[in-house]
Design a protein around this motif. Sequence first.
Motif, PDB file in Angstrom:
ATOM      1  N   LEU A 308       0.860  -1.184   0.000  1.00 31.72           N
ATOM      2  CA  LEU A 308       0.000   0.000   0.000  1.00 31.72           C
ATOM      3  C   LEU A 308       0.901   1.240   0.000  1.00 31.72           C
ATOM      4  N   ILE A 309       0.657   2.132  -0.959  1.00 29.86           N
ATOM      5  CA  ILE A 309       1.509   3.316  -1.103  1.00 29.86           C
ATOM      6  C   ILE A 309       0.661   4.577  -0.985  1.00 29.86           C
ATOM      7  N   ASP A 310       1.144   5.533  -0.203  1.00 31.65           N
ATOM      8  CA  ASP A 310       0.444   6.814  -0.079  1.00 31.65           C
ATOM      9  C   ASP A 310       1.034   7.777  -1.098  1.00 31.65           C
ATOM     10  N   VAL A 311       0.261   8.061  -2.144  1.00 30.14           N
ATOM     11  CA  VAL A 311       0.790   8.938  -3.208  1.00 30.14           C
ATOM     12  C   VAL A 311       0.495  10.410  -2.927  1.00 30.14           C
ATOM     13  N   LYS A 312      -0.217  10.660  -1.806  1.00 30.68           N
ATOM     14  CA  LYS A 312      -0.532  12.043  -1.375  1.00 30.68           C
ATOM     15  C   LYS A 312      -1.243  12.859  -2.456  1.00 30.68           C
ATOM     16  N   LEU A 313      -1.972  12.145  -3.290  1.00 30.79           N
ATOM     17  CA  LEU A 313      -2.781  12.780  -4.347  1.00 30.79           C
ATOM     18  C   LEU A 313      -4.064  11.973  -4.426  1.00 30.79           C
ATOM     19  N   ASP A 314      -5.008  12.438  -5.215  1.00 32.61           N
ATOM     20  CA  ASP A 314      -6.224  11.666  -5.423  1.00 32.61           C
ATOM     21  C   ASP A 314      -5.843  10.322  -6.090  1.00 32.61           C
ATOM     22  N   MET A 332      -7.379   2.860  -3.673  1.00 32.67           N
ATOM     23  CA  MET A 332      -7.995   2.304  -2.472  1.00 32.67           C
ATOM     24  C   MET A 332      -9.103   3.191  -1.894  1.00 32.67           C
ATOM     25  N   THR A 333      -9.706   3.972  -2.765  1.00 29.19           N
ATOM     26  CA  THR A 333     -10.754   4.912  -2.354  1.00 29.19           C
ATOM     27  C   THR A 333     -11.901   4.201  -1.638  1.00 29.19           C
ATOM     28  N   ALA A 334     -12.293   3.029  -2.134  1.00 28.27           N
ATOM     29  CA  ALA A 334     -13.415   2.310  -1.530  1.00 28.27           C
ATOM     30  C   ALA A 334     -13.097   1.860  -0.105  1.00 28.27           C
ATOM     31  N   TYR A 335     -11.826   1.845   0.233  1.00 28.10           N
ATOM     32  CA  TYR A 335     -11.400   1.431   1.584  1.00 28.10           C
ATOM     33  C   TYR A 335     -11.154   2.643   2.470  1.00 28.10           C
ATOM     34  N   ASP A 336     -11.613   3.814   1.995  1.00 29.15           N
ATOM     35  CA  ASP A 336     -11.429   5.026   2.785  1.00 29.15           C
ATOM     36  C   ASP A 336      -9.959   5.437   2.839  1.00 29.15           C
ATOM     37  N   LEU A 337      -9.250   5.091   1.800  1.00 32.34           N
ATOM     38  CA  LEU A 337      -7.838   5.470   1.691  1.00 32.34           C
ATOM     39  C   LEU A 337      -7.716   6.274   0.396  1.00 32.34           C
ATOM     40  N   ALA A 338      -8.124   7.529   0.478  1.00 35.71           N
ATOM     41  CA  ALA A 338      -8.316   8.327  -0.740  1.00 35.71           C
ATOM     42  C   ALA A 338      -7.011   8.645  -1.473  1.00 35.71           C
ATOM     43  N   SER A 339      -5.871   8.614  -0.757  1.00 34.64           N
ATOM     44  CA  SER A 339      -4.617   8.959  -1.441  1.00 34.64           C
ATOM     45  C   SER A 339      -3.678   7.746  -1.552  1.00 34.64           C
ATOM     46  N   HIS A 340      -4.253   6.549  -1.441  1.00 39.10           N
ATOM     47  CA  HIS A 340      -3.413   5.345  -1.480  1.00 39.10           C
ATOM     48  C   HIS A 340      -3.709   4.480  -2.708  1.00 39.10           C
ATOM     49  N   ILE A 341      -2.636   3.934  -3.254  1.00 38.04           N
ATOM     50  CA  ILE A 341      -2.808   2.896  -4.273  1.00 38.04           C
ATOM     51  C   ILE A 341      -2.210   1.602  -3.711  1.00 38.04           C
ATOM     52  N   ARG A 342      -2.700   0.473  -4.220  1.00 34.56           N
ATOM     53  CA  ARG A 342      -2.131  -0.818  -3.814  1.00 34.56           C
ATOM     54  C   ARG A 342      -1.534  -1.482  -5.045  1.00 34.56           C
ATOM     55  N   VAL A 343      -0.307  -1.925  -4.893  1.00 33.33           N
ATOM     56  CA  VAL A 343       0.361  -2.569  -6.027  1.00 33.33           C
ATOM     57  C   VAL A 343       0.751  -4.002  -5.649  1.00 33.33           C
TER      58      VAL A 343
END
Length: 368
Positions: A308-314, A332-343
Amino acid sequence: MKELFKSNIDSIVPYEPGRPIEEIQRELGLNRVIKLASNENPLGPSPKAVRAMRQAIREMHLYPDGAAYYLKERLTKEFSLTPKQLVIGNGSNEIIELLARGFLVDGDQVISSEKTFLVYPLISQVCGATFVTVPMKGYSYDLAGIAAKINGRTKLIFIANPNNPTGTYVSFREVENFLAKVPERVLICFDEAYIDFADAKDFPNALNYIKAGMKNVISLRTFSKAQGLAGLRIGYGIVSEEISAYLDKVRQPFNVNRMAQIAACAALDDKTFRLKTKRLVSRGKKYLYEQLDKLGLEYVPSQANFVLIDVKLDAKKVFQEMLKEGVIVRAMTAYDLASHIRVTIGMREELEEFLRVLELVLKRLGKR
Ligand SMILES: Cc1ncc(COP(=O)(O)O)c(C=O)c1O
């Protein structure tokens, strides 16, 4: 028509799976697309499983063994259990569903963490239960917080260990303290879909509690990850004999297809492949951490095959822009992690391409 719909089901936001490579290629006219979105095995299926499936093709006019005799025998050997302590499912997702359908009635309470596998609330809601989410401590499950939420209506607790999408884990000590607080009438489901990738010294194994006779403890495992058989849909639950016999009444007689059972048996014998997969994931994570550190990006150290990475952007924007460059990750928006992507940890070349595109997209969006 609408009056036929159950309100508890109609109000559900459907689970959004990772987008298929073919769909993206079609949509964006791309030749090469890398999918690092669904935590699949980048090495493909276990070669032993592939050989077994080739041989089995000519048996596909026959129904599968509804009791999954050979697979249960094989798993029994693997874990020193009895076949009666196993339930086999069309993916471990089906066992989550069997538990919900088998045990939940309207008004029951199911507890889990926030920012965890979205299938838990979804299925609980379908079955008329109230789903209670407990805030995390940092990016980790708060087991003490979950124990504090137990009340007279609580039937089922889900603990994803390692957790998806954060990759974090609950330790042996945390689990011991937790189990001491949970009454026997509450089912505790440890979803161990990613356990093969966990290497923390204090990582607990729910199997030991089941072996020790704790009848309310359940462990869910899958062939979708380390064995590379996600497309076949096969997973299993390790449970008490009573629960196994009970869930047998809930499931369809032929819930697990013949090819999947054959492939799973062969994959269990493919220790080399499992080891290769684990090594690839562990090296891939190390490489990714190093590169993310260089880029100054925050990530959550993971016990699973994704990060899980916090890209600090939408995150949705980052996801869309990366998609245009042929790299599929998950926002990861659906998980309430609006600035995170999962790779997902892929092959080294795939991770290199992911990093190249991530940097490009972050620049494009004015982040660096
Ligand atoms: C936490 C968790 N549990 C279970 C599963 C589902 O696995 P299966 O493919 O066995 O249904 C996944 C898949 O992504 C998962 O992330």
